[in-house]
Scaffold this active site. Structure first.
Site, PDB file in Angstrom:
ATOM      1  N   GLU A 178      38.717 -62.468 -36.670  1.00 56.51           N
ATOM      2  CA  GLU A 178      38.919 -61.246 -37.466  1.00 56.51           C
ATOM      3  C   GLU A 178      39.011 -61.550 -38.960  1.00 56.51           C
ATOM      4  O   GLU A 178      39.985 -61.214 -39.632  1.00 56.51           O
ATOM      5  CB  GLU A 178      40.174 -60.512 -36.981  1.00 56.51           C
ATOM      6  CG  GLU A 178      40.012 -60.005 -35.548  1.00 56.51           C
ATOM      7  CD  GLU A 178      41.188 -59.170 -35.040  1.00 56.51           C
ATOM      8  OE1 GLU A 178      42.297 -59.310 -35.567  1.00 56.51           O
ATOM      9  OE2 GLU A 178      40.969 -58.375 -34.103  1.00 56.51           O
ATOM     10  N   GLU A 387      37.071 -59.473 -27.721  1.00 59.62           N
ATOM     11  CA  GLU A 387      38.414 -58.944 -27.460  1.00 59.62           C
ATOM     12  C   GLU A 387      38.293 -57.464 -27.170  1.00 59.62           C
ATOM     13  O   GLU A 387      37.677 -56.719 -27.931  1.00 59.62           O
ATOM     14  CB  GLU A 387      39.341 -59.094 -28.678  1.00 59.62           C
ATOM     15  CG  GLU A 387      39.872 -60.472 -28.895  1.00 59.62           C
ATOM     16  CD  GLU A 387      40.914 -60.513 -30.013  1.00 59.62           C
ATOM     17  OE1 GLU A 387      41.673 -59.528 -30.179  1.00 59.62           O
ATOM     18  OE2 GLU A 387      40.966 -61.529 -30.712  1.00 59.62           O
TER      19      GLU A 387
HETATM   20  C1  BGP Z   1      43.654 -58.884 -32.444  1.00 62.65           C
HETATM   21  C2  BGP Z   1      43.961 -60.334 -32.495  1.00 62.65           C
HETATM   22  C3  BGP Z   1      44.577 -60.908 -31.291  1.00 62.65           C
HETATM   23  C4  BGP Z   1      45.357 -59.958 -30.434  1.00 62.65           C
HETATM   24  C5  BGP Z   1      44.885 -58.527 -30.433  1.00 62.65           C
HETATM   25  C6  BGP Z   1      45.823 -57.493 -29.848  1.00 62.65           C
HETATM   26  O1  BGP Z   1      43.780 -58.334 -33.692  1.00 62.65           O
HETATM   27  O2  BGP Z   1      42.812 -61.111 -32.758  1.00 62.65           O
HETATM   28  O3  BGP Z   1      45.211 -62.092 -31.646  1.00 62.65           O
HETATM   29  O4  BGP Z   1      46.690 -60.147 -30.437  1.00 62.65           O
HETATM   30  O5  BGP Z   1      44.512 -58.108 -31.697  1.00 62.65           O
HETATM   31  O6  BGP Z   1      46.791 -57.143 -30.786  1.00 62.65           O
HETATM   32  P1  BGP Z   1      48.313 -57.100 -30.418  1.00 62.65           P
HETATM   33  O7  BGP Z   1      48.649 -58.437 -29.891  1.00 62.65           O
HETATM   34  O8  BGP Z   1      49.041 -56.789 -31.677  1.00 62.65           O
HETATM   35  O9  BGP Z   1      48.461 -56.031 -29.396  1.00 62.65           O
END
Ligand code: BGP
Length: 489
Positions: A178, A387
């Site tokens: 990201e 993701e």
């Molecule tokens: C993205 C990241 C991850 C992950 C995901 C979910 O932004 O790359 O590392 O954690 O989001 O977010 P969260 O864990 O805050 O629910």
């Protein structure tokens, strides 16, 4: 059962990040990284960031869910589900504890070699993120993180070790997770750029993620330029070290639907999407900043410090494939009287047509088809969703089962839209569901927000047996993979 729309060799799998998954915080010479100084929070209690480790606070990354000692069991579960691909990241501080050392830590290399060999056993293709919010704390504190151009050299030294030491065990790499998060304040500074807030001498002094008073946009854009140059140079290096290496970029994707059909809202939506997706995406894929960047810099008063050779480096280091995270969508309006939705990190007004998750993230499977078409239309290179998933509270029944029908529904609807996008002509090569094994949330630092197909017995305070349990979604995803996406029942 219908016929699969997915190409043969489609990379079905799951995704993790070392700082949220691995634990083993003090083991085998690992150094402190930025997330290691971030305390746990919840939906309502933000995370704090401290200057080093303070007694009496819970730092969830230190133990996480202990993949460090459970990797054989975890990868066996992925094998059982039929994973074709496992996205993981390397913790930079396991290789270079401070980031400045001459030589890498052999124990760190050994750990990742073992993990990768375990993947090989099950025929799982690793997809390795080189930097997933895991900057050595030393580099953040002493060098000011990515705002300092020196970081490019530290990063390339780290990349060279990975490309040589892990040669043959990895063929798919991602440079920065990201990368475009650096376009946002707060978390962008800290987790994306390693640019630390003042006032870390007291753990309650800084509310990471909320207080943006110390933000400096110019500094963030400079840091981002350094990362983009570093990424391009890493792509070139990876190709030189092993011609079989394929290197991708990774963006936090953003949809900003016009809140109304007023042309001002439409322009606002377009501008938001250009900025969020195409500013970095074009540099990675086309090797140069997009046409709209010049006006953006002018109007924001930003000067990008192009050094000699930067433009050539960007051109020579374009990516082989484009990847992104997709969880939800947002809206955009230029009308300041429309209230902004709470909970949604994308910060647009609420979309009245969409439901939200327990954490306030809108659920928008069709948005994924829309984005896939947008991205492929612009770049025509292979795309991968690295993701996607639903963060939700799970209940363990007395017999140990976990009935996460809500997660299955979320994934089913998104996979259906992926199939539609493939029919639309998009070259989609893979899908890795986020947090395939429950792990620590990046945003809130808690365990309660679970994404996994595999449950881990651990709570927000860090208690639990770490036992792994298969959720209903585990069995469902196994069928999906076996049928190459044809059986979504
Ligand atoms: C993205 C990241 C991850 C992950 C995901 C979910 O932004 O790359 O590392 O954690 O989001 O977010 P969260 O864990 O805050 O629910």
């Amino acid at each position: 059962m219908s016929i699969s729309k997915f190409p043969e060799n489609f990379l079905w799998g799951g995704a993790t990040a070392a700082n949220q998954f691995e634990g083993g915080g003090n083991e085998d010479g690992k150094g402190l990284s930025v997330p290691d100084v971030m305390t746990g929070g919840t939906k309502t209690e933000p995370r704090h960031i401290t200057d080093g480790i303070f007694p009496g606070y819970h730092y969830p990354s230190h133990g996480a869910v202990d993949f460090y000692h459970h990797y054989k069991e975890d990868i066996a579960l992925y094998g059982e589900m039929g994973f074709k691909c496992f996205r993981m990241s390397i913790n930079w501080t396991r290789i270079f504890p401070k980031g400045i050392e001459e030589n890498p830590n052999p124990k760190g290399i050994e750990f990742y070699r073992n993990v990768l060999k375990e993947c090989q056993k099950y025929g799982i293709q690793p997809l390795v993120t080189i930097s997933h919010y895991e900057l050595p704390y030393y580099l953040a504190k002493e060098y000011g993180g990515w705002a300092n151009r020196e970081m490019i050299n530290f990063f390339l030294k780290y990349c060279k070790v990975l490309f040589t030491e892990l040669k043959g065990l990895v063929h798919y790499w991602l440079t920065f997770n990201e990368i475009n998060i650096l376009q946002m304040g707060a978390y962008g500074n800290i987790m994306g750029g390693g640019i630390l807030p003042p006032g870390r001498d007291t753990a309650v002094g800084v509310l990471a993620g909320l207080d943006e008073s110390w933000d400096d946009e110019q500094r963030r854009y400079i840091a981002l330029h350094h990362q983009l140059v570093a990424s391009a140079k890493a792509v070139k290096m990876a190709h030189e070290i092993d011609s079989e290496n394929k290197v991708g970029c990774m963006l936090l994707s953003r949809i900003a639907y016009p809140y109304t059909c007023r042309p001002d809202d439409v322009l606002k939506g377009q501008h938001t999407m250009q900025l969020a997706n195409y500013y970095c995406g074009d540099v990675h894929v086309r090797g140069e900043y997009p046409a709209f960047a010049a006006r953006l810099w002018r109007e924001k008063g930003i000067t990008i410090p192009f050094a000699d050779g930067d433009r050539e480096a960007l051109k020579e280091g374009t990516v082989d494939f484009f990847t992104f995270s997709y969880y939800s969508s947002s809206t955009a309006t230029d009308d300041p009287t429309v209230p902004v939705a709470s909970g949604n990190m994308m910060r647009g007004p609420a979309n009245p047509y969409l439901e939200q998750s327990q954490w306030g993230w809108t659920i928008d499977p069709k948005g994924l088809r829309y984005l896939l078409n947008e991205f492929y239309g612009r770049w025509q290179i292979p795309l991968m969703i690295v993701e996607n998933g639903l963060g939700a509270e799970d209940k363990v029944e007395e017999d140990g089962s976990i009935h996460d029908a809500y997660r299955i529904a979320y994934m089913r609807e998104h996979i259906q839209q992926m199939a539609e996008a493939i029919e639309d002509g998009v070259e989609l090569i893979g899908y890795t569901v986020w947090g395939c094994t429950d792990l620590v949330s990046a945003g809130t630092g808690e365990m309660a927000k679970r994404y996994g197909l595999v449950y881990v017995d651990k709570d927000n305070q860090g208690n639990g047996t770490l036992e792994r349990k298969r959720k209903d979604s585990f069995y469902w995803y196994k069928k999906v993979i076996k049928s190459n996406g044809a059986n979504l029942e």
